[in-house]
Design a protein around this motif. Structure first.
Motif, PDB file in Angstrom:
ATOM      1  N   GLY A 112       0.746  -1.126  -0.062  1.00 12.88           N
ATOM      2  CA  GLY A 112      -0.094   0.000  -0.068  1.00 12.88           C
ATOM      3  C   GLY A 112       0.893   1.183  -0.232  1.00 12.88           C
ATOM      4  O   GLY A 112       1.757   1.111   0.545  1.00 12.88           O
ATOM      5  N   PRO A 113       0.448   2.424  -0.446  1.00 13.20           N
ATOM      6  CA  PRO A 113       1.181   3.646  -0.533  1.00 13.20           C
ATOM      7  C   PRO A 113       1.522   4.260   0.522  1.00 13.20           C
ATOM      8  O   PRO A 113       2.420   5.108   0.921  1.00 13.20           O
ATOM      9  N   GLU A 114       0.729   3.945   1.702  1.00 12.46           N
ATOM     10  CA  GLU A 114       1.296   4.495   2.942  1.00 12.46           C
ATOM     11  C   GLU A 114       1.630   3.494   3.936  1.00 12.46           C
ATOM     12  O   GLU A 114       1.649   3.365   5.253  1.00 12.46           O
ATOM     13  N   SER A 115       2.082   2.275   3.612  1.00 12.51           N
ATOM     14  CA  SER A 115       2.281   0.910   4.280  1.00 12.51           C
ATOM     15  C   SER A 115       3.557   0.907   4.991  1.00 12.51           C
ATOM     16  O   SER A 115       4.518   1.917   4.953  1.00 12.51           O
ATOM     17  N   GLY A 116       3.679  -0.044   6.169  1.00  7.58           N
ATOM     18  CA  GLY A 116       4.806  -0.134   6.783  1.00  7.58           C
ATOM     19  C   GLY A 116       5.802  -0.436   5.807  1.00  7.58           C
ATOM     20  O   GLY A 116       7.129   0.058   6.162  1.00  7.58           O
TER      21      GLY A 116
END
Length: 292
Positions: A184-188
């Motif tokens: 995901g674009p803001e993933s860990g």
């Protein structure tokens, strides 16, 4: 970036894995890019390692004894990696004196690690189980010829500095967020990769002050071309750039490393500040906040 010709690089923690190995069947650009999407530059090696065909057993690692001086590093890529490890260790030992340094294992074809077996198709990676960096320097030809980086020596050094950043994250505990939240674009995973880019930039901002074992400077001053070389590599391995090349469209929900712009932005945040403490991507409101 050029090493000072008389710099002593003998202490560099880099080894070449002895023996050859069979490259996995179905290699080439397609296999390389698929692997890059999964784990290029230090993602979760468990997702890819061990899936390659017939990786040969690794012989004993051998010292790069012929790599003694900065002149050797300027002339030979293996020696350049060894010299870069001297600089990275000097920088990170000053920043985190309690953290043990890592070793870079250079290989050709395939390699055995505690994370599993791997062929060159997986690209450079860090194995947290044995706390080592693994790199087939033939990747630099792929980085230039197939992914569009400029092929400069500092683009190569950036790759190694990024991997060393994953070793730092393994020590701090940050690396686990890549496995816990992998897409995901803001993933860990994206935040971990961008922090490693920022760490590489922080090292670059201090690299000309790093010293060899005799207290002599290792490197000459960075030039604009050096910085642009690192930026070209960071841009080439952005998720959006790779996805456009592989599948003809960008799908941010599958990202694991961040966009080209984000990777360049976080590298420059580290470089311009020269401060690894400015690299807290894990707590940033957004991964786009690299100018804050």
């Amino acid at each position: 970036m050029t090493f000072r010709e008389n710099a002593n690089i003998g202490s560099g923690r880099a080894r070449r894995a002895g023996g050859g190995g069979k490259v996995a069947a179905g290699g080439g650009l397609g296999a390389l890019l698929v692997a890059l999407v999964v784990m290029l530059l230090g993602g979760d090696p468990g997702q890819v390692l061990g899936s390659q065909e017939e990786a040969a057993p690794q012989a004993q690692n051998v010292d790069l004894a012929e790599c003694r001086t900065g002149a050797d590093a300027n002339a030979d890529v293996d020696c350049r990696m060894k010299a870069t490890m001297v600089s990275l260790e000097d920088y990170w030992t000053a920043v985190l004196p309690d953290a043990d340094p890592t070793t870079a294992i250079l290989f050709s074809g395939s390699v055995q690690t505690q994370c599993g077996s791997a062929s060159s198709a997986v690209g450079p990676f860090y194995c947290p189980l044995d706390r080592r960096i693994y790199l087939d320097t033939g990747f630099f030809d792929q980085l230039e010829g197939q992914l569009g980086a400029d092929g400069g020596s500092f683009s190569q050094m950036y790759v190694l500095a990024h991997e060393y950043g994953h070793h730092v994250q393994n020590w701090t505990g940050a690396l686990q967020y890549s496995q816990q939240d992998p897409r995901g674009p803001e993933s860990g995973a994206v935040r971990v990769e961008l922090q490693a880019d920022c760490f590489a930039g922080a090292w670059a901002g201090n690299a000309t002050r790093t010293e060899d074992d005799e207290g002599n400077p290792l490197l000459q001053e960075l030039t604009r071309e050096d910085v642009e070389s690192a930026m070209s590599a960071a841009s080439a391995v952005g998720d959006d750039s790779i996805q456009e090349r592989v599948q003809g469209q960008v799908t941010p929900h599958t990202w694991s490393h961040g966009s080209s712009e984000q990777r360049m932005g976080w590298f420059m945040r580290g470089y311009e500040s020269g401060d690894a403490n400015r690299c807290d991507t894990l707590n940033a409101a957004s991964v786009d906040d690299y100018e804050g």
